[in-house]
Design a protein around this motif. Structure first.
Motif, mmCIF file in Angstrom:
data_model
loop_
_atom_site.group_PDB
_atom_site.id
_atom_site.type_symbol
_atom_site.label_atom_id
_atom_site.label_comp_id
_atom_site.label_asym_id
_atom_site.label_seq_id
_atom_site.Cartn_x
_atom_site.Cartn_y
_atom_site.Cartn_z
ATOM 1 N N PHE A 7 0.837 -1.190 0.000
ATOM 2 C CA PHE A 7 0.000 0.000 0.000
ATOM 3 C C PHE A 7 0.876 1.247 0.000
ATOM 4 C CE2 PHE A 7 -2.344 3.435 1.979
ATOM 5 C CZ PHE A 7 -3.571 3.371 1.329
ATOM 6 N N ASP A 8 1.929 1.249 0.843
ATOM 7 C CA ASP A 8 2.837 2.390 0.893
ATOM 8 C C ASP A 8 3.558 2.578 -0.434
ATOM 9 O OD1 ASP A 8 2.139 2.846 3.510
ATOM 10 O OD2 ASP A 8 3.784 1.675 4.338
ATOM 11 N N ALA A 11 1.039 3.824 -3.002
ATOM 12 C CA ALA A 11 0.693 5.204 -2.682
ATOM 13 C C ALA A 11 1.814 6.149 -3.088
ATOM 14 C CB ALA A 11 0.402 5.339 -1.186
ATOM 15 N N THR A 12 3.055 5.736 -2.853
ATOM 16 C CA THR A 12 4.198 6.567 -3.232
ATOM 17 C C THR A 12 4.275 6.747 -4.740
ATOM 18 O OG1 THR A 12 5.467 5.836 -1.295
ATOM 19 C CG2 THR A 12 6.702 6.793 -3.106
ATOM 20 N N PHE A 14 1.794 6.581 -6.910
ATOM 21 C CA PHE A 14 0.721 7.468 -7.357
ATOM 22 C C PHE A 14 0.976 8.914 -6.941
ATOM 23 C CE2 PHE A 14 -1.933 3.644 -8.001
ATOM 24 C CZ PHE A 14 -2.450 3.961 -9.245
ATOM 25 N N ASN A 15 1.616 9.116 -5.789
ATOM 26 C CA ASN A 15 1.957 10.478 -5.376
ATOM 27 C C ASN A 15 2.977 11.100 -6.323
ATOM 28 O OD1 ASN A 15 0.253 10.726 -3.170
ATOM 29 N ND2 ASN A 15 1.736 9.887 -1.730
ATOM 30 N N SER A 62 -8.881 3.923 5.355
ATOM 31 C CA SER A 62 -7.898 4.924 4.954
ATOM 32 C C SER A 62 -8.492 6.312 5.152
ATOM 33 C CB SER A 62 -7.491 4.742 3.490
ATOM 34 O OG SER A 62 -6.872 3.485 3.296
ATOM 35 N N SER A 107 -5.391 10.104 -6.541
ATOM 36 C CA SER A 107 -4.356 9.077 -6.427
ATOM 37 C C SER A 107 -4.625 8.165 -5.233
ATOM 38 C CB SER A 107 -2.977 9.735 -6.298
ATOM 39 O OG SER A 107 -2.807 10.360 -5.040
ATOM 40 N N THR A 108 -5.137 8.740 -4.141
ATOM 41 C CA THR A 108 -5.475 7.931 -2.966
ATOM 42 C C THR A 108 -6.638 6.990 -3.269
ATOM 43 O OG1 THR A 108 -4.737 9.676 -1.456
ATOM 44 C CG2 THR A 108 -6.211 8.010 -0.554
ATOM 45 N N THR A 111 -5.392 4.129 -5.171
ATOM 46 C CA THR A 111 -4.531 3.224 -4.413
ATOM 47 C C THR A 111 -5.346 2.219 -3.608
ATOM 48 O OG1 THR A 111 -2.834 4.943 -4.216
ATOM 49 C CG2 THR A 111 -2.707 3.106 -2.669
ATOM 50 N N ILE A 112 -6.438 2.677 -2.996
ATOM 51 C CA ILE A 112 -7.232 1.821 -2.099
ATOM 52 C C ILE A 112 -7.762 0.574 -2.802
ATOM 53 C CG2 ILE A 112 -9.337 1.723 -0.707
ATOM 54 C CD1 ILE A 112 -8.837 4.655 0.025
ATOM 55 N N HIS A 115 -4.944 -1.994 -3.679
ATOM 56 C CA HIS A 115 -4.444 -2.740 -2.521
ATOM 57 C C HIS A 115 -5.478 -3.738 -2.023
ATOM 58 C CE1 HIS A 115 -3.120 -3.400 1.697
ATOM 59 N NE2 HIS A 115 -1.939 -3.339 1.150
#
Length: 237
Positions: A7-8, A11-12, A14-15, A62, A107-108, A111-112, A115
């Motif tokens: 997930f991290d 997320a990174t 997509f950030n 989240s 992006s968040t 991500t969800i 994952h």
């Protein structure tokens, strides 16, 4: 960043993509301006533009943040309003910063589900994927002193199904219906020595029910209850 958590990592990634979109957007505006502002000032304005009044809520375990008021834009306007030329020069970049919050929100939200698709929270295999060093520890006097886990634990775990947590009923059965010195614990054992699926980041405390047929998965965010028709403990049917 915990590299064990996919997930991290996702997320990174997509950030980084979100920042790429913001900078590309800023570059397109920069090219159209006749009087080019300094690039380092543009970056500062964009970062200040990100500041906003937001509402935060929980979705799929989240934190989701939605920007409401452009505080950063207002602050920049307050300091640059006396210099109309400066405000006109940097206004677009300030708003890029504010709208960039919604790019990060997107992006968040992407991500969800990714994952969740790879590591479903409601599947036992997410929390237990390796049983080579599996062992059981008795954590309450009502349990057997030397419990032994059956061989082929992972195969048996695949047959377990999720059930509702009967918190009130368990409390009544183990506390209210017994005297203090006779009280039993619904989950007197703890399963140790296992590990979650690599990359899930789903580290949990796993408790075993007194009959060996139920597992209570306790994570920092939730509890899940799984049950089997057969006991996980040797000598318990």
């Amino acid at each position: 960043m915990n590299i064990e958590s996919t997930f991290d990592v996702v997320a990174t990634v997509f950030n980084v993509i979100a920042w790429g979109c913001i900078l590309f957007w800023a570059y397109q505006i920069y090219k159209k301006q006749i009087k080019k502002p300094k690039i380092w000032k543009i970056l500062i304005v964009i970062i200040l533009g990100l500041f906003s009044f937001s509402i935060t809520f929980n979705m799929f375990q989240s934190l989701i943040r939605i920007s409401i008021l452009p505080l950063g834009v207002w602050i920049l306007y307050f300091f640059l309003r006396r210099k109309e030329e400066s405000w006109q020069k940097y206004r677009s970049f300030a708003w890029i910063g504010f709208w960039g919050n919604f790019i990060f929100l997107a992006s968040t939200l992407l991500t969800i589900p990714i994952h969740q698709f790879i590591y479903p929270n409601d599947e036992l295999s997410t929390y237990i994927s390796n049983d080579e060093e599996a062992a059981i520890v008795t954590i309450h006097p009502s349990g057997n002193e030397q419990p032994v886990v059956k061989e082929g634990l992972l195969n048996q775990l695949e047959t377990m199904k999720q059930h509702t947590i009967y918190g009130i009923e368990w409390y009544q059965d183990t506390v209210l219906n017994y005297e203090t010195n006779e009280r039993k614990e619904q989950f007197p054992y703890q399963l140790v020595g296992t590990s979650p699926k690599w990359g899930s980041g789903q580290h949990a405390i796993i408790f075993i029910e007194e009959d060996g047929k139920g597992l209570l998965i306790s994570t920092p965010k939730e509890q899940l209850y799984f049950r089997s028709e057969m006991s996980l403990l040797e000598g318990v049917e």
